[in-house]
Scaffold this active site. Sequence first.
Site, mmCIF file in Angstrom:
data_model
loop_
_atom_site.group_PDB
_atom_site.id
_atom_site.type_symbol
_atom_site.label_atom_id
_atom_site.label_comp_id
_atom_site.label_asym_id
_atom_site.label_seq_id
_atom_site.Cartn_x
_atom_site.Cartn_y
_atom_site.Cartn_z
ATOM 1 C CG ASN A 76 -1.701 1.276 1.377
ATOM 2 O OD1 ASN A 76 -2.524 1.616 0.538
ATOM 3 N ND2 ASN A 76 -1.445 2.017 2.448
ATOM 4 C CE1 TYR A 142 0.542 7.876 -6.682
ATOM 5 C CE2 TYR A 142 -1.216 8.178 -8.282
ATOM 6 C CZ TYR A 142 -0.774 7.691 -7.071
ATOM 7 O OH TYR A 142 -1.644 7.023 -6.249
#
Length: 245
Positions: A76, A142
Amino acid sequence: AAAGLGGVIAEEFAKAGARLVLVDRQPATATEKLVAKAGGHATTIRCDLTREADVKAMGRKAAKLCNGKIDLLINNAGFNGKANLIKDMKLADWEHTLRVNLTGTMLVCREIVPHMIRRKAGRIVNVASNVARRGLPFRADYVCSKWALLGFTQTLALELVAHGIRVNAGCPGPVEGERIEQLVRMHAAAEGVDFKAMHKAWENVPMQRFIKPQEVARTIQFLCSDDSSAMTGQALNITGGFIMT
């Protein structure tokens, strides 16, 4: 795992009876309290995913804490990057985002997977993003890290399927919380748009809202459960209808 979505994921798994090893650069005291309140048990290992030595040490500690029995791995950890057009991208910024989001995930899997192979069992879930399905201006580092994460997920799934290990991914849209407020503010400033207008634009998905962290956590639980026993190499969209593939 110290805050935000990671904390909620830990809390939801604690409710389901999991014993947890939390990994973060920072102390995960708040998450440990959430887990304890949910009736679970958690131990925190401090680790910087950009440092290979840290990840190796984390893998050894986690295996020892679990007596070599690691059933689940949830990747995560992620870095948002900065809001820059590609023409203005600094190489150091680009490399740091990929180092955390992609290389960090690889390093963690590299250290944990052997323990699963020995037992011929395990489930891995990588947290990707809705931008793993489409581009997003000002966030090339990203976006590319999350697209690559889906390729990594499929490849690892194929490598491990013969060992009884399943590997899947979740692709959340904007998730309620402090992080999304910071992101919207960052984009509004970079694009010269009013914060409220940008916020409303990001909520403009078919469900007309952000995703709740509990919804992401429960999707991850599904991918870790026997209910998804026929699934590996998959990526589930958790986007309020924004992505339909």
